[in-house]
Design a protein around this motif. Structure first.
Motif, mmCIF file in Angstrom:
data_model
loop_
_atom_site.group_PDB
_atom_site.id
_atom_site.type_symbol
_atom_site.label_atom_id
_atom_site.label_comp_id
_atom_site.label_asym_id
_atom_site.label_seq_id
_atom_site.Cartn_x
_atom_site.Cartn_y
_atom_site.Cartn_z
ATOM 1 N N ALA A 89 0.824 -1.216 0.000
ATOM 2 C CA ALA A 89 0.000 0.000 0.000
ATOM 3 C C ALA A 89 0.856 1.262 0.000
ATOM 4 C CB ALA A 89 -0.940 -0.005 1.204
ATOM 5 N N VAL A 90 1.926 1.285 0.801
ATOM 6 C CA VAL A 90 2.748 2.496 0.812
ATOM 7 C C VAL A 90 3.533 2.633 -0.496
ATOM 8 C CG1 VAL A 90 2.903 2.627 3.320
ATOM 9 C CG2 VAL A 90 4.629 1.334 2.057
ATOM 10 N N VAL A 184 -5.454 -2.822 6.228
ATOM 11 C CA VAL A 184 -6.292 -3.441 7.264
ATOM 12 C C VAL A 184 -7.569 -4.016 6.662
ATOM 13 C CG1 VAL A 184 -7.680 -2.945 9.317
ATOM 14 C CG2 VAL A 184 -5.361 -2.033 9.130
ATOM 15 N N ALA A 185 -8.175 -3.289 5.733
ATOM 16 C CA ALA A 185 -9.400 -3.777 5.100
ATOM 17 C C ALA A 185 -9.137 -5.035 4.274
ATOM 18 C CB ALA A 185 -10.001 -2.686 4.215
ATOM 19 N N THR A 186 -8.004 -5.065 3.572
ATOM 20 C CA THR A 186 -7.667 -6.227 2.748
ATOM 21 C C THR A 186 -7.462 -7.462 3.608
ATOM 22 O OG1 THR A 186 -6.644 -4.837 1.061
ATOM 23 C CG2 THR A 186 -5.993 -7.153 1.101
ATOM 24 N N GLY A 190 -9.883 -10.759 3.846
ATOM 25 C CA GLY A 190 -9.291 -12.063 3.541
ATOM 26 C C GLY A 190 -9.375 -13.036 4.693
ATOM 27 N N THR A 191 -9.293 -12.544 5.917
ATOM 28 C CA THR A 191 -9.405 -13.401 7.098
ATOM 29 C C THR A 191 -10.848 -13.858 7.284
ATOM 30 O OG1 THR A 191 -7.559 -12.230 8.132
ATOM 31 C CG2 THR A 191 -8.986 -13.534 9.576
ATOM 32 N N TYR A 192 -11.779 -12.955 7.082
ATOM 33 C CA TYR A 192 -13.190 -13.333 7.163
ATOM 34 C C TYR A 192 -13.523 -14.421 6.147
ATOM 35 C CZ TYR A 192 -18.221 -13.090 6.393
ATOM 36 O OH TYR A 192 -19.541 -13.423 6.209
ATOM 37 N N PRO A 418 -0.794 -17.103 8.113
ATOM 38 C CA PRO A 418 -1.924 -16.196 8.325
ATOM 39 C C PRO A 418 -3.236 -16.856 7.911
ATOM 40 C CG PRO A 418 -0.129 -15.102 7.150
ATOM 41 C CD PRO A 418 0.213 -16.549 7.184
ATOM 42 N N PRO A 419 -4.269 -16.795 8.736
ATOM 43 C CA PRO A 419 -5.573 -17.346 8.352
ATOM 44 C C PRO A 419 -6.271 -16.395 7.378
ATOM 45 C CG PRO A 419 -5.745 -16.317 10.490
ATOM 46 C CD PRO A 419 -4.296 -16.197 10.086
ATOM 47 N N THR A 420 -5.584 -16.089 6.289
ATOM 48 C CA THR A 420 -5.999 -15.019 5.380
ATOM 49 C C THR A 420 -5.768 -15.459 3.947
ATOM 50 O OG1 THR A 420 -5.224 -13.438 7.056
ATOM 51 C CG2 THR A 420 -5.729 -12.564 4.879
#
Length: 438
Positions: A89-90, A184-186, A190-192, A418-420
């Motif tokens: 993102a940055v 954070v949104a990504t 992805g985790t959801y 990561p659970p993502t």
């Protein structure tokens, strides 16, 4: 060889350190006016997140107490995913930054009032050169002197425009805030997507040798569940319920079921005993089973009612079902043995092979397999990880043909680390076999 490994490790460590310094700089240093608690908090967050991530990985591999693995896994593994998307993102923000700065500069320039020409003052009776000018000049007020330009607060007297640094700070805060929100949104989305459970994908695969009586035969393929410190019993129950709802004729679990020992994960895998299919559920090892005690897990899934295929074959009514061990088993003398699984079969019968890794397709082609079912890739799991996974595997996800052999690769039901998942949604695939005689 050791020197090369050390150099590569140092280069990798340096790259990670540089990337994290860059993220800290853009999100915390460039968005504040000077040293303070915000910058210190940012440094602790970045360094602490990576410390948790590395500790979580080491704890899982070293067999630390399971409660400690679970405590470390959630924040540590989530930080791994978040750090990836903060960096991306940055980096994307570097493209936006000059455009936003230029827009603000043009807007400020357009809003600045332009000087207007003043009309000449006509000569009056008291003007110079006219009578009585001395008296008029004496009574007229003195002209106001221009006020000095405001200087900086340090009292040096030097004047400079205040708009430029204020504009730069504003741009940094806007871009940094947007980058953090996007990351954070990504990761949250992805985790959801992982925690809600895999979705069902349906694929029809025609087989030339399949008899008409087997037309429409359904195989539920599930791979890479990765039950462990993060995904536990409730997730396993979602996977089982999703598979049973498809009412398959056969269930194929093609490796990487667990990340941990039987002792730690026996309660988590217990729901697998509820799997239901007309012709049973079959299991082959993945590479992660060999990190967790493959022999013990083969016995555990057998107790749960699954049928392990360790370089073995079952002759079903209308086709052969074979399974080979994962290539990671070679280090323990338990690698894939295609001759044992496929060597003496009837080549006139269709054959479906369960093999965890897509790279095993080349041996399958040599042995005349009609369809290989695999997992392992996760579809890349975290974009742009798909680029790396594509380079390491012949097929990233989906159905492809290699000569007379077809390969289907599932993205997997769970996630490792990561659970993502980003750009690679989890799935359970129902393969419907089609006879060309139908």
């Amino acid at each position: 060889m050791v020197i090369v490994f050390v150099l590569v490790a140092l280069l990798a460590l340096g790259a990670v350190a540089a990337a994290n310094w860059y993220v800290w700089r853009r999100l915390f240093r460039d968005t504040t006016r000077g040293p303070g608690w915000v910058r210190r908090t940012g440094a602790v967050l970045v360094a602490g997140g990576w410390a948790l991530a590395v500790t979580a990985l080491v704890a899982e591999r070293a067999g630390a107490p399971f409660w400690l693995q679970r405590v470390l896994a959630w924040p540590g593994f989530l930080w791994l995913a978040l750090s990836v998307y903060l960096l991306l993102a940055v980096l994307a923000g570097e493209l936006v930054r000059p455009l936003l700065r230029r827009f603000l500069e043009r807007r400020a320039s357009a809003a600045q009032p332009q000087p207007r020409a003043q009309a000449p003052v006509p000569a009056a009776a008291g003007a110079p050169g006219s009578a009585g000018s001395g008296a008029a000049d004496a009574d007229a007020p003195a002209p106001a002197e221009p006020e000095p330009a405001a200087g900086p607060a340090d009292g040096t007297g030097a004047s400079r425009p205040l708009a430029v640094p204020s504009r730069r700070l504003f741009v940094s805060r806007v871009v940094g805030g947007a980058a953090a929100a996007a990351a954070v949104a990504t990761v949250g989305h992805g985790t959801y997507g992982v925690l809600r459970g895999p979705k069902v994908k349906r694929v029809t695969v025609p087989l030339a040798k399949l008899p008409r009586a087997a037309h429409g035969y359904r195989i539920a393929v599930v791979s890479d569940v990765h039950l462990g410190p993060v995904l536990g019993r409730s997730f396993a129950q979602k996977v089982v319920d999703t598979i049973n709802a498809t009412q398959p004729d056969l269930i194929a679990v093609v490796g990487d079921l667990v990340d941990g020992t039987v002792e730690d994960l026996a309660p988590a895998v217990a729901p697998l005993a509820q799997l239901r299919a007309r012709h049973g559920a079959y299991f082959v090892t993945g590479n992660h089973e060999y990190f967790s005690g493959a022999e013990a897990w083969v016995e555990q899934v057998r107790r749960l009612g699954l049928r392990p295929l360790e370089n073995a074959r079952r002759e079903l009514a209308h086709f052969d079902l074979a399974g080979v061990n994962d290539v990671r088993g070679e280090a323990e003398g338990q690698g894939p043995d295609y001759a044992r699984a496929l060597g003496d079969r009837d080549p006139a019968r269709a054959c479906v092979l369960l093999a965890h890794q897509p790279v095993q397709i080349h041996e399958a082609v040599e042995h005349g397999v009609d369809l290989q079912l695999s997992g392992h890739t996760h579809g890349g799991q975290l974009w742009p990880g798909n680029l790396v996974a594509s380079a390491a595997n012949p097929t990233l996800a989906g159905l492809e043909r290699y000569g007379d052999t077809q390969l289907y690769v599932s993205r997997g039901a769970g996630a490792w680390g990561p659970p993502t998942r980003v750009g690679a949604p989890s799935d359970i695939t129902v393969i419907e076999l089609a006879s060309r005689q139908a």
